[in-house]
Design an enzyme around this catalytic site. Structure first.
Site, short mmCIF file in Angstrom:
data_model
loop_
_atom_site.label_atom_id
_atom_site.label_comp_id
_atom_site.label_asym_id
_atom_site.label_seq_id
_atom_site.Cartn_x
_atom_site.Cartn_y
_atom_site.Cartn_z
N GLU A 72 -51.70 64.98 -86.12
CA GLU A 72 -51.65 65.31 -87.55
C GLU A 72 -50.73 64.33 -88.27
OE1 GLU A 72 -51.06 69.49 -88.43
OE2 GLU A 72 -49.61 68.97 -90.00
N GLU A 99 -46.69 67.42 -98.11
CA GLU A 99 -46.51 68.80 -97.67
C GLU A 99 -45.22 69.30 -98.33
OE1 GLU A 99 -46.59 71.35 -93.50
OE2 GLU A 99 -45.58 69.41 -93.54
#
Length: 287
Positions: free
Chosen positions: A164, A169
């Site tokens: 990932e 985020e």
């Protein structure tokens, strides 16, 4: 810059109330300066390389300006086909729409539909149907000003390989996160010939951003090559990592979610948050 961050954090904590003192101190790696941020001259090339010094080729068929009435389901899954969501927030297609040439993700638009056990709220998720291996990936977004994490990230979960890259985020809808620029790369597992990873690890960095991230649109960019992973905001490079394990084709995700590590848990008094995405663009290096 690090001394500036320390001073800013001290001032911030002096102004918090007793309830906020339970929030752990920030560990900023550095601060981001926008003094030399590039100006947009064209949409053909990444904001960080407007003169195309690296010879990028826009993958127009795999990019999206979100300027249609409905989501292009040849490019995107209108929800996450393999993940219901991090409890207590459920991914539901009702929270995704295209409006005024933007992708918009909202909260709790599922109406009276009963959510699965353990879920109390809903939000949205789209996932690319195409997988990418290396290139430049960019999106201009306005993060949700509510207690959910807004995400622009890449991943691919398979039996033997799961990695990932988190391009964006962040949860600036919470006042103590408004200047937090988070950056993370994960390896959950990898086959023997790709690192033989059996236990999850991540390489997390946090930077101080001089503006409140939820207050305006910002451009997030990822330059991903066999040798390095570079993170950009508004065309400014703020992190470079050596690419030791990230050689798996990855899908692109846009979503909002609950995440207790950010303090991002549902608040029934703040259900009007919106995450806006103006575009997603992908480039490859010309051969």
């Amino acid at each position: 810059m690090k001394y500036l961050c320390a001073l800013l954090m001290l001032m911030a904590f002096q102004n918090t109330n007793s309830q906020d003192l339970t929030i752990p101190p920030k560990k900023y790696i550095d601060s981001v300066s926008l003094e030399n941020a590039p100006k947009r001259k064209n949409n053909k090339f990444p904001l960080s390389d407007q003169n195309n010094s690296k010879n990028w080729k826009l993958l127009k068929a795999l990019s999206d300006e979100f300027n249609t009435k409905t989501l292009n389901t040849e490019r995107w899954y209108p929800n996450n086909p393999g993940w219901k969501g991090r409890k207590p927030t459920y991914f539901h297609g009702s929270n995704v729409s295209l409006e005024n040439d933007e992708l918009v993700i909202r909260v709790n638009k599922h109406g009276n539909e009963q959510l699965p056990e353990g879920y109390t709220h809903s939000t949205g998720f789209i996932k690319s149907k195409n997988k990418f291996l290396y290139g430049y990936f960019e999106a201009e977004v306005k993060l949700m000003d509510a207690p959910w994490v807004s995400g622009f990230w890449m991943t691919n979960v398979s039996k033997d390989w799961w990695t990932e890259i988190d391009i964006c985020e962040n949860a600036p809808g919470l006042h103590y996160n408004r200047h937090d620029l988070n950056s993370n790369i994960h390896v959950f597992r990898a086959p023997k010939d790709k690192g033989d990873v059996k236990k999850h690890f991540s390489r997390t960095k946090k930077y101080y951003f001089p503006l409140e991230l939820q207050a305006d649109y910002h451009v997030w960019g990822l330059e991903w090559t066999p040798d390095f992973i570079r993170f950009y905001i508004d065309g400014v490079l703020f992190r470079e990592a050596k690419n030791t394990h990230w050689h798996q084709p990855l899908e692109v995700n846009f979503n909002c979610e609950s995440n207790k590590w950010f303090g991002a848990l549902p608040d029934d008094n703040r259900l009007n948050g919106e995450y806006h995405v103006k575009y997603f663009r992908a480039w490859e290096l010309k051969k």
